[in-house]
Design an enzyme around this catalytic site. Structure first.
Site, PDB file in Angstrom:
ATOM      1  N   CYS A   1       0.714  -1.214  -0.027  1.00 16.77           N
ATOM      2  CA  CYS A   1      -0.039   0.132  -0.060  1.00 16.77           C
ATOM      3  C   CYS A   1       0.816   1.207  -0.203  1.00 16.77           C
ATOM      4  O   CYS A   1       0.496   2.371  -0.248  1.00 16.77           O
ATOM      5  CB  CYS A   1      -0.878  -0.141   1.331  1.00 16.77           C
ATOM      6  SG  CYS A   1      -0.132   0.368   2.720  1.00 16.77           S
TER       7      CYS A   1
ATOM      8  N   GLU B   1      -5.771   1.960  -8.537  1.00 19.61           N
ATOM      9  CA  GLU B   1      -4.541   1.683  -7.989  1.00 19.61           C
ATOM     10  C   GLU B   1      -4.154   0.236  -8.638  1.00 19.61           C
ATOM     11  O   GLU B   1      -5.089  -0.628  -8.842  1.00 19.61           O
ATOM     12  CB  GLU B   1      -4.732   0.994  -6.530  1.00 19.61           C
ATOM     13  CG  GLU B   1      -3.757   0.554  -5.696  1.00 19.61           C
ATOM     14  CD  GLU B   1      -4.044   0.058  -4.154  1.00 19.61           C
ATOM     15  OE1 GLU B   1      -5.142  -0.524  -4.011  1.00 19.61           O
ATOM     16  OE2 GLU B   1      -3.142   0.269  -3.276  1.00 19.61           O
TER      17      GLU B   1
END
Ligand code: NAD
Length: 502
Positions: free
Chosen positions: A286, A386
């Site tokens: 992340c 993402e």
């Protein structure tokens, strides 16, 4: 190592490993080969209820155990995890795919959080003010909440469960962990080591399953607090559902992290940092850098960046030379390949194409090679989504103000960094950027757990961050006590000073 005859892994309830009665099971794969390692059961509602009931009962006793005694057990846990770090890392690498060094790092970052739990007596202190009025004192104490739950992602199967349950339990709570269904052996191993340290039964349960299992837990009336780490969609759903049932909730979500490259930066450091932070762990972090923002003439370094990325060697964790491993699943690989395709179709320049990569020794693995796009624009799908793969996007801007504007317009705010030799550029960047974790000449600025993990905007929903310092506040209620004390002998005659305010 994971036993090679595929079998259904157990749940961990009330201090014991038990086989689930559920007929609903999913395969757990080795991402390097796609061989089935085992089956993960999706716990039945009766099994979840039982784990919650046991946790509720255990809480009554556990909250009364003195804080130093609770912390002392975590000293044992820290030592046991350290002693077994390599064993845990092997299990982790096999089911998650990351290379062995990264797997050991995953365990190590979790051990650091356990060390924070060992400080509980100092961290769980309240506050006191004597004489808020004549002979009246006020003090506050922190008390545990009850049964808490944590829902964790596949990409850090040791570190992220360890972000949650040690801090929650050391505060006096009991905890139900619902780990990712994609790599459930590692959390079971963490639970086994936990139980072997002599913690009373029932403090921790590990309940396997998927989205429905998570929802069942977070909507259960006994659960007091919900910690979630995962995708943006998952986080939004968990945040809305948990707050709708009036629970304390924090949800760590997805990201798009930018690294600004100033022309006055150290070129070699920039190239090395971008190579490692974009493709390390196959980009499944992340805090991975997925966008390089080149300011002015620093874009002249893009050809050298391409050369550096092209040298990376994706392979199985068993290959000591592996720079990074496969993606977690064929579905993830398919998604990343389709985004690469979209990037080409939407007009970005594909400088290095990892979509055709084939591993010689692991041809069935979910590998994608390092991929580099240039001339990326904010409205392209590869920028808006993402990617969570080894794909780096290059954006070119004219100055630092434009770089800041570009980053601040992104809906995510997990991590960012700037590479520069100028103090004033660094100061301006850290002051003006709307992102929670900022690196100055550091590509992945993950704080140690005596700080907090502080994603902003869509990367974090909630108000207190469960990892690290603020976790103690998240996992406790504050009680404020105001006491009037009787006057001591002769005290009255001494109390003759009065202050008159206009
Ligand atoms: P995911 O959201 O698919 O799954 C995470 C966990 O939540 C799993 O246990 C899953 O079973 C459960 N889940 C999924 N959807 C849910 C829903 N709608 N309701 C309830 N539970 C749900 O995420 P993943 O693919 O396992 O992990 C990768 C994602 O996690 C990436 O987006 C990454 O950025 C993010 N992540 C964020 C952080 C952070 O600190 N911000 C850290 C690590 C990973």
């Amino acid at each position: 190592m994971i036993d090679k005859s595929p079998k259904t892994i157990p749940l961990f309830i009330g201090g014991e490993f038990v086989q689930s009665k559920s007929s609903d099971k999913k395969e757990v794969y080795d991402p390097s080969t796609n061989e089935v390692l085992s089956y993960v059961p999706y716990a039945t509602s009766q099994e979840i209820d039982k784990s919650i009931e046991i946790a509720k009962e255990a809480f009554k006793q556990w909250r009364e155990v003195p804080v130093p005694e609770r912390a002392r057990l975590f000293f044992k846990y820290q030592k046991a995890l350290k002693d077994q770090q390599d064993d845990i890392a092997k299990i982790l690498a096999e089911e998650n795919g990351k290379n062995f060094e990264d797997a050991k790092g995953d365990v190590w970052r979790g051990i650091e959080v356990v060390e924070q739990a060992c400080h509980a007596p100092a961290l769980i202190m309240g506050e006191t003010v004597e004489n808020v009025s004549r002979n009246i004192d006020t003090h506050s104490i922190l008390q545990p909440l009850g049964v808490c739950t944590g829902i964790t992602p596949f990409n850090f199967p040791a570190m992220i469960p360890l972000w949650m349950f040690p801090l929650s339990i050391v505060c006096g709570n009991t905890f139900i962990l619902k780990p990712s269904e994609q790599d459930p052996h590692t959390p079971n191993k963490l639970a086994e080591i936990f139980q072997n340290c002599g913690f009373p039964k029932g403090l921790l349960s590990v309940i396997h399953g998927g989205v429905d299992t998570a929802n069942y837990l977070l909507e259960h009336p006994t659960i007091k607090a919900v910690s979630f780490v995962g995708s943006a969609q998952g986080a939004e759903s968990v945040y809305k559902k948990s707050s709708a049932s009036l629970k304390r909730v924090q949800a760590f979500a997805g990201a798009k992290n930018h690294m600004v490259v100033m022309p006055d930066a150290d070129k070699d450091q920039v190239i090395k940092s971008l190579t490692g932070s974009s493709c390390g762990a196959a980009g499944q972090r992340c805090m991975a850098i997925s966008v390089a923002v080149f300011v002015g003439s620093s874009s002249d370094w893009i050809p050298e960046l391409k050369e550096s990325l092209a040298k990376l060697h994706p392979s199985s964790w068993k290959d000591k030379k592996a720079d990074f491993g496969p993606l977690i699943s064929p579905a993830s690989r398919k998604r990343v390949l389709s985004l690469i395709e979209k990037g080409k179709n939407e007009g970005a320049s594909l400088l290095l194409d990892g979509s055709q990569f084939q591993s010689k020794h692991y041809p069935k693995g979910n590998f994608v090679g390092p991929t580099l796009f240039d001339h990326v624009k904010a409205d392209m799908s590869i920028y808006k989504e993402e990617i969570f793969g080894p794909v780096l996007l290059c954006v070119r801007v004219k100055d630092l103000d434009s770089a800041l504007e570009f980053i601040n317009n992104n809906p995510y705010g997990n991590g960012t960094s700037i590479f520069t030799s100028s103090g004033s550029h660094a100061r301006k960047f850290q002051h003006e950027v709307e992102v929670g974790q900022v690196g100055v000449n550091i590509p992945i600025p993950v704080p140690l757990p005596f700080f907090s993990f502080t994603g902003w905007k869509r990367s974090f929903l909630g108000d207190l961050h469960a990892y690290g310092k603020q976790a103690i506040r998240f996992y406790t209620e504050t009680k404020t006590i105001i006491s009037r004390w009787p006057e001591t002998e002769n005290q009255g005659s001494k109390l003759n000073m009065t202050i008159k305010m206009k």
